[in-house]
Design an enzyme around this catalytic site. Structure first.
Site, PDB file in Angstrom:
ATOM      1  N   ARG A  60       0.853  -1.209   0.000  1.00 21.33           N
ATOM      2  CA  ARG A  60       0.000   0.000   0.000  1.00 21.33           C
ATOM      3  C   ARG A  60       0.879   1.245   0.000  1.00 21.33           C
ATOM      4  NH1 ARG A  60      -2.309   1.926   4.384  1.00 21.33           N
ATOM      5  NH2 ARG A  60      -2.682  -0.088   5.365  1.00 21.33           N
ATOM      6  N   TYR A 113     -13.678  17.895 -15.411  1.00 23.09           N
ATOM      7  CA  TYR A 113     -14.268  16.554 -15.496  1.00 23.09           C
ATOM      8  C   TYR A 113     -15.377  16.440 -14.443  1.00 23.09           C
ATOM      9  CZ  TYR A 113     -14.583  11.583 -14.368  1.00 23.09           C
ATOM     10  OH  TYR A 113     -15.037  10.336 -14.075  1.00 23.09           O
TER      11      TYR A 113
HETATM   12  C1  LIG Z   1      -9.950  14.591 -17.370  1.00 18.30           C
HETATM   13  C2  LIG Z   1     -10.221  13.453 -16.441  1.00 18.30           C
HETATM   14  N1  LIG Z   1      -9.645  13.452 -15.231  1.00 18.30           N
HETATM   15  C3  LIG Z   1      -9.855  12.460 -14.346  1.00 18.30           C
HETATM   16  C4  LIG Z   1     -10.687  11.408 -14.644  1.00 18.30           C
HETATM   17  C5  LIG Z   1     -10.947  10.330 -13.611  1.00 18.30           C
HETATM   18  O1  LIG Z   1     -10.204   9.209 -13.912  1.00 18.30           O
HETATM   19  P1  LIG Z   1     -10.610   7.725 -13.437  1.00 18.30           P
HETATM   20  O2  LIG Z   1     -11.859   7.358 -14.162  1.00 18.30           O
HETATM   21  O3  LIG Z   1      -9.404   6.928 -13.824  1.00 18.30           O
HETATM   22  O4  LIG Z   1     -10.834   7.783 -11.971  1.00 18.30           O
HETATM   23  C6  LIG Z   1     -11.310  11.349 -15.895  1.00 18.30           C
HETATM   24  C7  LIG Z   1     -12.206  10.237 -16.250  1.00 18.30           C
HETATM   25  O5  LIG Z   1     -12.902  10.279 -17.233  1.00 18.30           O
HETATM   26  C8  LIG Z   1     -11.065  12.405 -16.820  1.00 18.30           C
HETATM   27  O6  LIG Z   1     -11.637  12.433 -18.031  1.00 18.30           O
END
Ligand SMILES: Cc1ncc(COP(=O)(O)O)c(C=O)c1O
Length: 398
Positions: A60, A113
């Site tokens: 971990r 996002y």
């Molecule tokens: C720009 C962006 N950042 C972060 C993430 C989150 O990643 P994960 O789905 O691997 O947790 C995503 C997922 O689509 C994303 O498009």
């Protein structure tokens, strides 16, 4: 920031990565599928836990296969250290929670996002964080607003460029300079570009974050995340949020991501070429209202993208006049499939209003720049001709 290695071009560094520690000099890194590590004596325990000797204790906290990925990502992003997570959200959560200790407000770009936005609303704010969203896509008046916010002090500024799903571009060196001036750490989610196209640490960022699920892994077969930055910052993250929250990357997934990275430069070039062809095809074609792709000269961030990126990437968004038309367009595609992820060899489309951003009200979506008619496309590695034919056939059915 001092680069750990960096004697070669990006393609070479992506293929060769960093020197492994395997005693047999295996061409590909061994997968250390172990939870724990044993010690030959209590004296060694004291030396390793006392920090006098390097060694592994528990996976971990650290694992040799995962360390190989972390060091490779530090090399490719031009950072000193990296720390991996079980997903991109694991990395984002760890970085943002590490800023909680500062007690000052958090600044975010308005275009993020959806999962990051959910994390802010459902976790950070209830935990007591003060959060401000700033719109600073281009230089000019929005930078004045940003400077006012920074002047008041902030725990950190977090942004995406290009942003998901609206493909907004932020001037990294402009924002980086302002953040330095006011001593505010800048974190950049570099998932859409990958280090093959853009290196935010070289343009003023302090931390770079990835969803390795996307272009780094590159094959749609895993979840992973990584944060890269200065040694001190990353060591604190590893000892704190990474180890204690437990969003740990599995050694198997680290190995798959390392394998994906070897072809990253080639893939990003191919994704960019195909996305450019589709963006050109879609723009100005009835009944398309607008195409959001930083490679198009009419995109408001085009000049900045040309300056700070090596290619404009495989993501684009296309806007129709209504949600109904957007959904019909998606139903009319046959080669390009419907799905929420991105960065895979196979092209995918998603309708934010019905899928990734379904949980937000239309008003909040609109404030994020997401109209009901918006369709996001992750352009894959199929033949450009086949992709263009699929899109033309779907348009002709509308
Ligand atoms: C720009 C962006 N950042 C972060 C993430 C989150 O990643 P994960 O789905 O691997 O947790 C995503 C997922 O689509 C994303 O498009």
């Amino acid at each position: 920031m001092e680069k750990p290695e960096g004697r070669y071009g990006f393609e070479t560094e992506a293929v060769h990565g960093v020197e492994g520690t395997d005693p047999y000099r295996a061409l590909t890194p061994p997968i250390y599928m172990t939870s724990t590590y044993t010690f030959p004596s209590m004296e060694t325990v004291d030396r390793v836990l006392g920090g006098e000797e390097e060694g592994y204790v528990y996976s971990r906290a650290a694992n040799p296969t995962v360390r190989q990925l972390e060091r490779t990502m530090a090399l490719l992003e031009g950072g000193e250290e990296g720390v991996a997570f079980s997903s991109g959200m694991g990395a984002i959560a760890a970085v943002l929670l590490s800023w909680m200790k500062k007690g000052s407000p958090f600044l975010f770009s308005r275009h993020l996002y959806s999962g990051t936005r959910h994390f802010i609303e459902s976790m950070l704010i209830p935990l007591g964080a003060t959060v401000r969203f700033v719109d600073f896509r281009a230089e000019g008046p929005s930078f004045v607003l940003l400077e006012e916010e920074l002047r008041d002090g902030a725990a950190g500024l977090f942004l995406e460029t290009p942003s998901n799903p609206t493909l907004d571009i932020v001037d990294l060196s402009g924002v980086g300079t302002l953040c330095r001036k006011y001593g505010v750490p800048l974190a950049v989610d570099n998932t859409f570009a990958s280090p093959a196209l853009q290196k935010p640490l070289e343009q003023g960022a302090d931390i770079v974050i990835h969803s390795a699920t996307k272009y780094l892994g590159g094959h749609g077969d895993l979840l992973g995340g990584v944060a890269i930055g200065r040694r001190e910052t990353i060591q604190a993250l590893r000892a704190g949020e990474a180890t204690l929250l437990g969003a740990t990357l599995s050694p198997m997934n680290a190995w798959l991501i390392l394998r994906g990275i070897k072809t990253l430069a080639l893939r990003m070039e191919a994704h960019s070429l195909r996305a450019s062809a589709l963006a050109r095809l879609l723009s100005g074609k009835a009944p398309v209202v607008r195409v959001h792709y930083p490679g198009l000269s009419e995109h408001p961030g085009h000049e900045i993208a040309r300056r700070q990126m090596k290619g404009t990437g495989g993501m684009l968004s296309v806007e129709f006049s209504s949600g109904k038309m957007a959904r019909s367009f998606m139903d009319g595609l046959s080669l390009i499939r419907i799905g929420v992820s991105l960065g895979d060899p196979g092209s995918l489309v998603e309708h934010p209003a019905s899928m990734s951003h379904r949980g937000w009200s239309p008003e909040v979506r609109r404030a994020m720049g997401i109209e009901d008619g918006l369709v996001r496309m992750s352009v894959g590695l199929e033949s450009s001709d086949d992709l263009c034919k699929d899109v033309e056939a779907a348009l002709s059915r509308l």
